[in-house]
Design a protein around this motif. Structure first.
Motif, PDB file in Angstrom:
ATOM      1  N   PHE A 258       0.963  -1.171  -0.071  1.00 35.27           N
ATOM      2  CA  PHE A 258      -0.081  -0.103   0.020  1.00 35.27           C
ATOM      3  C   PHE A 258       0.816   1.104  -0.026  1.00 35.27           C
ATOM      4  N   THR A 259       0.181   2.558  -0.360  1.00 35.65           N
ATOM      5  CA  THR A 259       0.984   3.471  -0.436  1.00 35.65           C
ATOM      6  C   THR A 259       0.075   4.548   0.253  1.00 35.65           C
ATOM      7  N   SER A 260       0.579   5.227   1.224  1.00 33.26           N
ATOM      8  CA  SER A 260      -0.674   6.129   2.054  1.00 33.26           C
ATOM      9  C   SER A 260      -0.105   7.447   2.091  1.00 33.26           C
TER      10      SER A 260
ATOM     11  N   ALA B  38      -6.439  13.322  -7.460  1.00 30.78           N
ATOM     12  CA  ALA B  38      -5.743  12.894  -8.500  1.00 30.78           C
ATOM     13  C   ALA B  38      -4.389  12.181  -8.209  1.00 30.78           C
ATOM     14  N   HIS B  39      -3.804  12.453  -7.109  1.00 30.02           N
ATOM     15  CA  HIS B  39      -2.784  11.830  -6.674  1.00 30.02           C
ATOM     16  C   HIS B  39      -3.092  10.311  -6.612  1.00 30.02           C
ATOM     17  N   GLU B  40      -4.474  10.074  -5.648  1.00 33.81           N
ATOM     18  CA  GLU B  40      -4.512   8.596  -5.346  1.00 33.81           C
ATOM     19  C   GLU B  40      -5.036   8.009  -6.663  1.00 33.81           C
ATOM     20  N   PHE B  41      -5.489   8.705  -7.556  1.00 32.13           N
ATOM     21  CA  PHE B  41      -5.918   8.201  -8.881  1.00 32.13           C
ATOM     22  C   PHE B  41      -4.720   7.778  -9.575  1.00 32.13           C
TER      23      PHE B  41
ATOM     24  N   LEU C  26       4.306   6.605  -7.951  1.00 32.01           N
ATOM     25  CA  LEU C  26       4.891   6.257  -6.565  1.00 32.01           C
ATOM     26  C   LEU C  26       4.937   7.659  -6.029  1.00 32.01           C
ATOM     27  N   ASP C  27       4.984   7.506  -4.812  1.00 30.45           N
ATOM     28  CA  ASP C  27       5.020   8.906  -3.823  1.00 30.45           C
ATOM     29  C   ASP C  27       6.529   9.407  -4.135  1.00 30.45           C
ATOM     30  N   LEU C  28       6.836  10.730  -4.158  1.00 32.17           N
ATOM     31  CA  LEU C  28       8.028  11.352  -4.620  1.00 32.17           C
ATOM     32  C   LEU C  28       8.444  12.291  -3.599  1.00 32.17           C
ATOM     33  N   TYR C  29       7.875  12.144  -2.235  1.00 35.48           N
ATOM     34  CA  TYR C  29       8.219  13.050  -1.276  1.00 35.48           C
ATOM     35  C   TYR C  29       9.042  12.509  -0.235  1.00 35.48           C
ATOM     36  N   ILE C  30       9.731  12.871   0.720  1.00 32.68           N
ATOM     37  CA  ILE C  30      10.374  12.603   1.434  1.00 32.68           C
ATOM     38  C   ILE C  30       9.767  12.001   2.772  1.00 32.68           C
TER      39      ILE C  30
HETATM   40 ZN   LIG Z   1       0.727   8.933  -2.112  1.00 31.77          ZN
END
Ligand SMILES: [Zn+2]
Length: 299
Positions: free
Chosen positions: A3-5, A216-219, A226-230
């Motif tokens: 999962f990506t949260s 939009a991010h979740e879509f 992929l998440d691109l933040y730290i």
């Molecule tokens: Zn995310």
């Protein structure tokens, strides 16, 4: 990682995503979220199917809440379609939502105090999987006749796969994005995309906020972004360094700076590769995303 949260804590996002997940293809490695599962590449005709869920842990959905959330979904769809057009990707996203005899929300309580509490409890991923399946089962009365390919028996919809099969049949498209919306009021609740990596379970997203950029991010996660933040959970110095470089290179990236107005955001070439808009990564993006040693899959 399945999962990506994305947390929101007073405008700060915390991620639990894990990008170092690959599988071997013929002559290169594929990033496990890329080009697999129900939602492979983001192009052509796509259905975004929204299910509004009433839970004890969030506010009940009112007509106003639903219509303003639908407005936000439409705004995020228009933004994604515009980005596709700019990049010469044919894309038409249709929005529909569950409604049965005039009633839109489906009631299905979360376990525990909140979605994040449920996710981080023992068996949290399985519990969310079961929660999403239970809701999918409850949509069955909204469909008149089951002519979908998966339904070889007289079984009703038993899970997400069956719901997706019915939606594919009804809307004549393979690309079906299931999004569950909860009417959250805690400021630190999460939105997340589940099972976006290769696996047996079908992916879906749960959205806690009606911000178009979050939707939009979740879509995009569902299609492999992929998440691109730290992430504060990121322990490796090298990974943190790479993320800093990515965020510097792409200062408007929707997968990095989600809690902004959507008009100010963009979809970087890195994310475009992950969702199937580009067939390869540039050398510099590849190094930042997966490291020097890994040769990634070309579409
Ligand atoms: Zn995310």
């Amino acid at each position: 990682m399945r999962f990506t949260s994305c947390f929101l804590i007073v405008g700060i996002i915390i991620s639990l995503s894990c990008n170092h997940n690959y599988y071997r293809t013929k002559n290169a490695y594929a990033i496990s979220t890329v080009n697999n599962n129900v939602c492979k590449k983001l192009y052509g005709d796509v259905l975004l199917y929204a299910i509004f869920v009433d839970t004890r842990q969030a506010k009940p959905w009112t007509g106003y809440d639903i219509s303003s959330t639908l407005d936000s979904i439409r705004k995020s769809i228009a933004w994604i379609e515009e980005k596709a057009k700019t990049n010469n990707v044919p894309l038409k996203i249709k929005l529909d939502f569950h409604v049965n005899k005039g009633k839109i929300p489906i009631e299905q309580h979360l376990y525990g105090e909140s979605l994040s509490g449920m996710l981080f409890s023992n068996d949290g991923i399985d519990m969310i999987d079961n929660w999403a399946n239970a809701i999918a089962r409850k949509t069955k009365d909204a469909f008149t006749e089951d002519t979908s390919a998966v339904a070889t028996t007289k079984n009703a919809i038993t899970n997400r796969e069956r719901l997706i099969a019915r939606l594919r049949d009804k809307y004549k498209t393979d690309n079906v994005v299931l999004m569950y919306f909860i009417n959250n009021y805690y400021t630190n609740e999460i939105s997340l995309a589940m099972f976006t990596s290769a696996g047996l379970k079908t992916e879906f997203a749960i959205v806690s906020f009606k911000y178009p950029a979050v939707i939009a991010h979740e879509f995009l996660h569902v299609f492999g972004a992929l998440d691109l933040y730290i992430s504060p959970f990121e322990r490796k110095r090298k990974s943190v360094k790479n993320r800093v470089a990515i965020m510097k290179a792409y200062p408007n990236e929707v997968m990095a700076y989600t809690y902004r107005q959507i008009e100010k955001l963009d979809i970087s070439p890195m994310t475009q590769y992950l969702i199937g808009w580009k067939d390869s990564l540039t050398e510099s993006d590849r190094k930042l995303l997966v490291g020097k040693k890994i040769k990634v899959y070309k579409y």
